[in-house]
Motif scaffolding. Structure first.
Motif: not given
Length: 144
Positions: A109-113
């Protein structure tokens, strides 16, 4: 939610095509095959059921599966394209070992954000994306 078969049938109908016996076998075999595979690997599976099927028919049907949203294709470079299910599957990215070809699906999720933020910083509205990270798996790097 519609079944994958229903989506494909609608796609064919909307584009003036019909479900031939060969397409049906290819689609069924594709839907039963989990993971990542090449067109050649799918052809091998299909031709064991329908020996007179042509490799070009498998390629054309895979193209239709991608266009209909049921399949996703990603280029590993060096002329290798992998296919996987797309419809009804959560978004994920990939780690690929350049030595042995091992593939790992990742969700972060960090990469997606961060990807969304980078797009926004440049005035883009994301509609889709794919991230493939290449390196050496623990077995090939000697760290595993």
């Amino acid at each position: 939610m519609k079944s994958a078969r229903q989506v494909f049938m609608e796609y064919l109908g909307d584009n003036g095509m019909s479900m031939t016996h060969q397409r049906r076998v290819i689609v069924e075999t594709f839907l039963e095959s989990e993971g990542h595979f090449t067109a050649e690997q799918l052809y091998t599976r299909v031709s064991s059921q329908v020996p007179d099927i042509g490799q070009a028919t498998v390629y054309r049907t895979l193209k239709l599966l991608v266009e209909s949203g049921l399949a996703d294709a990603f280029d590993l470079g060096e002329g290798v394209t992998l296919y996987e299910h797309h419809y009804g599957h959560a978004h994920h990215d990939h780690l690929v070992c350049v030595e042995c070809g091992r593939k790992v699906e990742i969700v972060d999720e960090t990469i997606e954000r961060r990807q969304a933020a980078v797009a926004q910083e440049h005035g883009f509205t994301l509609t889709r994306h794919r991230m493939v990270l290449y390196g050496l798996c623990p077995g090939c790097s000697g760290t595993g």
